[in-house]
Design a protein around this motif. Structure first.
Motif, PDB file in Angstrom:
ATOM      1  N   HIS A  39       0.844  -1.193   0.000  1.00  0.00           N
ATOM      2  CA  HIS A  39       0.000   0.000   0.000  1.00  0.00           C
ATOM      3  C   HIS A  39       0.883   1.249   0.000  1.00  0.00           C
ATOM      4  N   TRP A  40       0.337   2.356  -0.458  1.00  0.00           N
ATOM      5  CA  TRP A  40       1.111   3.605  -0.500  1.00  0.00           C
ATOM      6  C   TRP A  40       1.470   4.098   0.899  1.00  0.00           C
ATOM      7  N   ARG A  94      11.339  -0.613  -1.602  1.00  0.00           N
ATOM      8  CA  ARG A  94      10.617  -1.729  -0.994  1.00  0.00           C
ATOM      9  C   ARG A  94       9.325  -2.013  -1.757  1.00  0.00           C
ATOM     10  N   ARG A  95       8.616  -0.963  -2.122  1.00  0.00           N
ATOM     11  CA  ARG A  95       7.342  -1.150  -2.820  1.00  0.00           C
ATOM     12  C   ARG A  95       7.547  -1.716  -4.224  1.00  0.00           C
ATOM     13  N   HIS A 142       5.064 -14.833  -2.899  1.00  0.00           N
ATOM     14  CA  HIS A 142       5.481 -13.545  -2.327  1.00  0.00           C
ATOM     15  C   HIS A 142       6.981 -13.419  -2.540  1.00  0.00           C
ATOM     16  N   LYS A 143       7.400 -12.314  -3.141  1.00  0.00           N
ATOM     17  CA  LYS A 143       8.817 -12.051  -3.380  1.00  0.00           C
ATOM     18  C   LYS A 143       9.136 -10.655  -2.904  1.00  0.00           C
ATOM     19  N   SER A 144      10.267 -10.513  -2.204  1.00  0.00           N
ATOM     20  CA  SER A 144      10.727  -9.190  -1.797  1.00  0.00           C
ATOM     21  C   SER A 144      12.234  -9.136  -1.937  1.00  0.00           C
ATOM     22  N   GLY A 145      12.747  -7.929  -2.099  1.00  0.00           N
ATOM     23  CA  GLY A 145      14.188  -7.731  -2.193  1.00  0.00           C
ATOM     24  C   GLY A 145      14.629  -7.345  -3.586  1.00  0.00           C
ATOM     25  N   ILE A 146      15.758  -6.626  -3.629  1.00  0.00           N
ATOM     26  CA  ILE A 146      16.323  -6.195  -4.913  1.00  0.00           C
ATOM     27  C   ILE A 146      17.595  -6.983  -5.195  1.00  0.00           C
ATOM     28  N   ALA A 201      -2.039  -3.686  -0.134  1.00  0.00           N
ATOM     29  CA  ALA A 201      -3.245  -2.989  -0.559  1.00  0.00           C
ATOM     30  C   ALA A 201      -4.374  -3.994  -0.751  1.00  0.00           C
ATOM     31  N   ASP A 202      -5.568  -3.608  -0.365  1.00  0.00           N
ATOM     32  CA  ASP A 202      -6.787  -4.391  -0.529  1.00  0.00           C
ATOM     33  C   ASP A 202      -6.629  -5.830  -0.021  1.00  0.00           C
TER      34      ASP A 202
END
Length: 153
Positions: free
Chosen positions: A21-22, A74-75, A89-93, A141-142
Motif C-alpha cells: 500500500h502507499w 521496498r514497494r 510472495h517475493k521481496s528484495g532487490i 493494498a486491498d
C-alpha cells in the motif's frame, strides 16, 4: 519481466496480483512535512533564524528523502500474487526472499487491519499452511480481496 512471471509453471495462470500500500511512504512524507515546518518556523521567528534550525531542517529533509527512497525501493521490489496453483510472495532487490505455498496446503488465511488500515484499505494477510508456520504479508493494498482470491482458488 517480473519474478512471478519468470517462475510460472506451464499452464499456470495468475488469478490475482497485489502490492504494498502507499502507506509505506508515510514516514518519509511526515519527515518531509516536518522539514518544511522547520523552514517555515524559521521564517516566522522574526529576525535571523538560528543555524540550529537550518541544520535541523536540512537533516529532516535528507532523512525524509532517504525514507521515501527506501519505501519506493521496498514497494517496487515486492511482488504478491495468487495463481491457480499457489501463493507467491517475493521481496528484495539485490538479495531476494521468496515464499511460495501450494493452494492445496493453505490451511487458513487471516487478515489484520488497524482502524487506519480499514479506512485506507491496507492490512496484513497471514497465510498458514498445513504443518508450517505463519507467513505474514504486511502492509498490502486491498487485503480482503487478496484473501478472497486465496480462499476462492
Amino acid at each position: 519481466m517480473s519474478y512471478i512471471e519468470q517462475v510460472l509453471l506451464p499452464d499456470e495462470t495468475v488469478m490475482s496480483w497485489t502490492h504494498l500500500h502507499w502507506f509505506v511512504y508515510l514516514r518519509g512524507i511526515v519527515t518531509m512535512v516536518l522539514a518544511f515546518a522547520l523552514i517555515i518556523a524559521g521564517g516566522l521567528a522574526g529576525g535571523r533564524p538560528s543555524t540550529y534550525l537550518h541544520v535541523a531542517a536540512a537533516a529532516a529533509f535528507l532523512l525524509g528523502c532517504w525514507l521515501l527512497l527506501v519505501a519506493w525501493l521496498r514497494r517496487m521490489s515486492t511482488e504478491l500474487a495468487v495463481t491457480d496453483r499457489r501463493v507467491i510472495h517475493k521481496s528484495g532487490i539485490l538479495g531476494r526472499t521468496t515464499h511460495e505455498m501450494s493452494l492445496e496446503k493453505v490451511e487458513s488465511v487471516e487478515v489484520r487491519q488497524s482502524i487506519a488500515g480499514r479506512l485506507f484499505n491496507y492490512g496484513t494477510v497471514i497465510v498458514r499452511g498445513t504443518g508450517s508456520t505463519w507467513e505474514p504479508f504486511p502492509r498490502i493494498a486491498d487485503p480482503l480481496a487478496f484473501r478472497s482470491s486465496i480462499t476462492a482458488a
